[in-house]
Design an enzyme around this catalytic site. Structure first.
Site, short mmCIF file in Angstrom:
data_model
loop_
_atom_site.label_atom_id
_atom_site.label_comp_id
_atom_site.label_asym_id
_atom_site.label_seq_id
_atom_site.Cartn_x
_atom_site.Cartn_y
_atom_site.Cartn_z
N VAL A 14 -5.96 4.29 8.88
CA VAL A 14 -5.77 2.86 9.11
C VAL A 14 -5.25 2.60 10.53
O VAL A 14 -5.70 1.67 11.21
CB VAL A 14 -4.80 2.26 8.06
CG1 VAL A 14 -4.58 0.78 8.30
CG2 VAL A 14 -5.34 2.50 6.65
N LYS A 105 1.77 0.11 0.68
CA LYS A 105 2.00 -0.55 -0.62
C LYS A 105 3.18 0.04 -1.37
O LYS A 105 3.94 -0.67 -2.01
CB LYS A 105 0.75 -0.52 -1.49
CG LYS A 105 0.30 0.87 -1.81
CD LYS A 105 -1.10 0.93 -2.30
CE LYS A 105 -1.63 2.32 -2.15
NZ LYS A 105 -2.33 2.63 -0.97
N GLU A 129 -0.60 -8.06 4.23
CA GLU A 129 -1.94 -8.26 3.63
C GLU A 129 -2.61 -6.94 3.29
O GLU A 129 -3.30 -6.80 2.27
CB GLU A 129 -2.82 -9.05 4.61
CG GLU A 129 -4.22 -9.33 4.13
CD GLU A 129 -4.27 -10.31 2.96
OE1 GLU A 129 -3.87 -11.46 3.12
OE2 GLU A 129 -4.72 -9.88 1.87
N GLY A 134 -7.17 -3.55 0.55
CA GLY A 134 -7.75 -3.33 1.88
C GLY A 134 -8.16 -4.59 2.60
O GLY A 134 -7.32 -5.44 2.93
N GLY A 187 -14.62 13.18 -0.16
CA GLY A 187 -13.50 12.52 0.52
C GLY A 187 -13.13 11.17 -0.08
O GLY A 187 -12.32 10.44 0.47
N GLU A 190 -8.32 11.92 -3.19
CA GLU A 190 -7.37 12.81 -2.50
C GLU A 190 -7.35 14.18 -3.20
O GLU A 190 -7.67 14.27 -4.38
CB GLU A 190 -5.95 12.24 -2.62
CG GLU A 190 -5.80 10.82 -2.18
CD GLU A 190 -5.39 10.70 -0.72
OE1 GLU A 190 -5.05 11.73 -0.12
OE2 GLU A 190 -5.44 9.57 -0.21
N ASP A 201 -1.12 3.74 -7.98
CA ASP A 201 -1.55 2.92 -6.85
C ASP A 201 -1.83 1.49 -7.31
O ASP A 201 -1.37 0.52 -6.70
CB ASP A 201 -2.81 3.57 -6.25
CG ASP A 201 -3.44 2.75 -5.14
OD1 ASP A 201 -2.99 2.87 -4.00
OD2 ASP A 201 -4.38 1.99 -5.43
N LYS A 205 0.18 -2.20 -6.42
CA LYS A 205 -0.51 -3.40 -5.93
C LYS A 205 -0.33 -4.57 -6.89
O LYS A 205 -0.10 -5.70 -6.47
CB LYS A 205 -2.01 -3.09 -5.75
CG LYS A 205 -2.30 -2.11 -4.61
CD LYS A 205 -3.76 -1.67 -4.64
CE LYS A 205 -4.06 -0.58 -3.63
NZ LYS A 205 -5.35 0.08 -3.86
N GLY A 302 -10.45 2.18 3.50
CA GLY A 302 -11.29 2.54 4.65
C GLY A 302 -10.68 2.05 5.94
O GLY A 302 -9.91 1.07 5.95
N1 HSE Z 1 -6.27 5.02 -2.77
C1 HSE Z 1 -6.62 3.63 -2.79
C2 HSE Z 1 -7.88 3.42 -3.62
C3 HSE Z 1 -6.89 3.06 -1.43
O1 HSE Z 1 -8.50 4.37 -4.07
O2 HSE Z 1 -8.22 2.26 -3.79
C4 HSE Z 1 -5.68 2.58 -0.72
O3 HSE Z 1 -4.94 1.68 -1.47
#
Ligand code: HSE
Length: 428
Positions: A14, A105, A129, A134, A187, A190, A201, A205, A302
């Protein structure tokens, strides 16, 4: 022309995208915004990485103190990820009077109360934001455009990794383990996929988005969380037969009963707009009392899509004379006055491995009836994987979560009848 100095902490995916966007679009912003955005400093341990992106050697700072004491830096962009040292760096920047833009986040979800306190005290801006979805401008939509609404619900595919895995499992009939391996090779996932596949994650959010939507702090610890690791191709195929698509959904609802917040695999009707959100794409479906339904769709991760969100915040910060903060009391814990709904209502998909003998269906029906569960759809296959057993699949009408869990326990207690293989919530 007003010159605005920017420092970027971290030149990973990023950070690299942000540097590229700021430098390549510098003239555009001069023309369209009337401001000259200049990258004054970067903080990056890997000097080679910084140099390869075209950062002049004299702009690579030795430490955060150098950035905090640089009078030419107005805005500090934190795109390092993780809690520490990002948190200390952001607090140092705010306490030095710099506004902060972050894409982090986990940091924002867990510590926005501390960060916002420092921002208010120092009269600085705090923008985030890029923490959610993203490049999709959902935070600004909630903060500005939808402010006039009473937001009733927010439902989103807000994790690209899991959406990619579930899409491949749906389209190719492959197992979770196979698709995960492929996603790691390409890729998309992770090496340690836990944060994505176990739903953390998405939970971070949803905590940020639902706090904004419902004007009260929703700590991530209040969110019911389930990941996708137990999902099988068989469940996906049965769902398909019944007209559903399986997604990891983040759901927030605000009603007279209270607030319910959850992240879990969910079947949605194949005609629902979210059903067409495939691969690593993200979308958020918001329902407001006046606007009705709004869906925001796009790239949730991305380099350049996330940089788009970061730079949007930098420009907003540079062109607005004063800053706004949360509309709610931003404390670590939830406001004691906020009521959370645990025993929420949903439709359910229940798959059983049933003994193929007389009376089994009647016994299962009687357990459902005892818990006031009404069946809307059902599939019974001729043959199961084990001899003498058949799969029985039910979709229920709207039912209370606790009733379903009690029925599951009761069915499992009668092992000569059937065993529950999967329970998945359904948005009908
Ligand atoms: N790892 C997150 C996803 C991207 O797979 O959406 C960044 O928040």
């Amino acid at each position: 022309m007003k010159k605005v100095g920017v420092a970027i902490l971290g030149l990973g995916v990023v950070g690299g995208g942000t540097y590229k966007m700021l430098t390549e679009h510098r003239e555009l912003y001069q023309k369209t915004q009337g401001i000259d955005l200049v990258v004054e400093n970067v903080l990056e341990r890997n000097r080679e990485r910084a140099l390869s992106l075209g950062v002049p050697e004299n702009k690579i700072a030795a430490n955060i103190a150098e950035i905090c004491s640089n009078p030419d830096v107005d805005i500090v962009v934190e795109v390092m990820g993780g809690v520490e040292p990002a948190k200390s760096f952001v607090l140092s920047a705010l306490n030095a009077g710099k506004s902060v833009v972050t894409s982090n986040k986990e940091l924002f979800c867990k510590y926005s109360h501390e960060l916002e306190k420092a921002a208010r005290k120092n009269n600085c801006g705090l923008f985030y934001e890029a923490t959610c979805v993203g490049g999709v401008p959902v935070i600004r939509a909630l903060l500005d455009n939808l402010q006039g609404n009473n937001v009733l619900s927010i439902m989103g595919i807000i994790n690209g990794t899991t959406n990619y895995i579930l899409t491949k499992m749906t389209d190719d009939g492959a197992s979770y383990a196979e698709v995960l391996k492929e996603a790691q090779r390409l890729g998309y996932a992770e090496a340690n996929p836990t944060a994505d596949v176990e739903g953390y994650d998405a939970t971070y959010k949803l905590s940020i988005l639902s706090s904004l939507a419902f004007h009260t702090k929703i700590p991530y610890t209040k969110i019911h969380r389930e990941g996708i690791t137990q999902i099988t191709p068989a469940d996906i195929q049965y769902g398909k037969q019944l007209g559903y698509v399986l997604k990891l959904l983040a759901i927030g609802k605000n009603s007279e009963d209270g607030i319910e917040v959850r992240v879990h695999p969910t079947y949605i009707k194949n005609t629902h707009p979210l059903a067409s959100v495939k691969d690593s794409y993200n979308a958020v479906y918001i329902t407001g009392d006046c606007v009705e339904d709004v869906m925001l769709y796009g790239r949730g991760a991305g380099a350049m899509p996330t940089a788009s969100a970061v730079v949007g915040d930098i420009i907003y910060c540079a062109t607005h004379p004063s800053f706004r903060y949360s509309t709610f009391k931003n404390t670590e814990e939830a406001d004691p006055a906020t009521k959370f709904v645990d025993n929420f209502k949903s439709a359910y998909y229940i798959r059983l491995d049933a003994h193929d003998k007389a009376g089994v269906l009647a016994k299962v029906s009687s357990i459902f009836s005892r818990h006031n569960i009404s069946v809307a759809q059902m599939i019974q296959e001729d043959e199961g994987e084990t001899e003498g057993h058949v799969p029985l699949v039910f979709i229920t009408h709207q039912t209370k979560e606790k009733s379903v869990m009690k029925a599951v326990d009761d069915i499992n207690a009668t092992s000569d009848i059937a065993e529950v293989v999967s329970v998945i919530r359904v948005v009908s």
